[in-house]
Design a protein around this motif. Sequence first.
Motif, PDB file in Angstrom:
ATOM      1  N   UNK A 175      -2.671 -14.478  -7.663  1.00 46.87           N
ATOM      2  CA  UNK A 175      -2.942 -13.202  -7.262  1.00 46.87           C
ATOM      3  C   UNK A 175      -3.172 -12.122  -7.628  1.00 46.87           C
ATOM      4  N   UNK A 176      -3.981 -11.729  -7.440  1.00 46.14           N
ATOM      5  CA  UNK A 176      -4.795 -10.533  -8.532  1.00 46.14           C
ATOM      6  C   UNK A 176      -4.145  -9.173  -7.422  1.00 46.14           C
ATOM      7  N   UNK A 177      -3.987  -8.161  -8.540  1.00 42.83           N
ATOM      8  CA  UNK A 177      -3.400  -6.612  -8.579  1.00 42.83           C
ATOM      9  C   UNK A 177      -5.172  -6.221  -8.999  1.00 42.83           C
ATOM     10  N   UNK A 178      -6.012  -5.680  -8.617  1.00 38.93           N
ATOM     11  CA  UNK A 178      -6.798  -4.842  -8.891  1.00 38.93           C
ATOM     12  C   UNK A 178      -6.347  -3.424  -8.473  1.00 38.93           C
ATOM     13  N   UNK A 179      -7.153  -2.646  -9.713  1.00 34.75           N
ATOM     14  CA  UNK A 179      -6.287  -0.991 -10.504  1.00 34.75           C
ATOM     15  C   UNK A 179      -7.661  -0.023 -10.104  1.00 34.75           C
ATOM     16  N   UNK A 180      -7.971   0.831 -10.075  1.00 33.57           N
ATOM     17  CA  UNK A 180      -8.894   1.612  -9.976  1.00 33.57           C
ATOM     18  C   UNK A 180      -8.248   3.155 -10.488  1.00 33.57           C
ATOM     19  N   UNK A 181      -8.055   3.568 -11.519  1.00 34.22           N
ATOM     20  CA  UNK A 181      -7.859   4.450 -12.194  1.00 34.22           C
ATOM     21  C   UNK A 181      -6.379   5.113 -11.718  1.00 34.22           C
TER      22      UNK A 181
END
Length: 368
Positions: free
Chosen positions: A204-210
């Motif tokens: 699984x991937x946890x995509x983060x932004x700011x």
Amino acid sequence: MEDIIRIQDVCKDFGENKVVKHLNMTVRKGEFLTLLGPSGCGKTTTLRMIAGFEQPTSGTIQIEEQDMKGRKPYQREVNTVFQNYALFPHMTISENIAFGLNLKKVKKEEIKKRVAEMLDLVQLMGYENRKPDQLSGGQKQRVAIARALVNRPKVLLLDEPLGALDLKLRKQMQFELKRLQKKLGITFVYVTHDQEEALTMSDRIAVMSAGVLEQLDVPKEIYNHPASKFVADFIGESNLFYGTVSRIQEDTVSVILETGMVSVGKSAVASGEIVDISVRPENLKMSETPIPGFDCPAVVKEYVFVGNICKVMLTLPSGKEVRINQSPKLPELPAGTHVNLYWDISDAVVMSSPDNHVYQAVENAKLA
């Protein structure tokens, strides 16, 4: 699957800088989870909080249902592998791997046995008496991983561990790490800014932004069904169109772009809502004749041959550029050819645009 890590409403501030904002996520036992995002998104800070090198400003982190508040790194069932390896240059490879076990005062026979197991696991048998400066970058990375794994942690944290390697070695090590993780069944939490690396290795991937978690899902869903404009733009290539929902029918939704009307599959949108539409280059098509349900003109700009595919660059009336990835066997249209863009409605992902919230706030203010 059982959760091994729970992060609940975690915030991390450095002065006025809010690096992680109300993060909620779980890591499953035995999975390879990647924290993915650009520099400054909060992924490494999140990893450091799990490791105990940083404490959350607020919220809780649990490992195996135990609250980690106030616990030092050595009091947690985790080990961390850093990008710079941090091997001791004066020690042999065996001594480097055994370092943590010696600190714990494990019996010598047990240390010898476990070091031999690790050398075999990372395919470095015969290198035990060498020093780190006698190894290649990939071999040093394996030693760093072996030194972390020899302590038998419940969770292995990896902070951009392949960043210093050249491209060919980096790709080789991606498969090595995945092989190790599957063989051992240990939970890996991996930090990277490389989208291809994340898609290749992760369960699984946890995509983060700011500092915000944009999406947490399996790689296929992240790629095919991005939850936000940021995810669509950050993961792979995507053509983004901006418009307003005009008509909702039984199976299709009509969206007005500045160029005209296009069609997308039925989705959870409302009439009049401002939306973003994401269409991957391999799913975007062009025709010299009109296509029912689509009014999206473009002009062919150039073709770029890249081996297995041909990238077609096109320009919209607004000047914005879009791309189509097609087979190099298909005929090329001359630059300047006017075409109509379209797609299979199931290949377009419709997302509520952040601009819709601004628009609604302005409209509400007017009504008030």
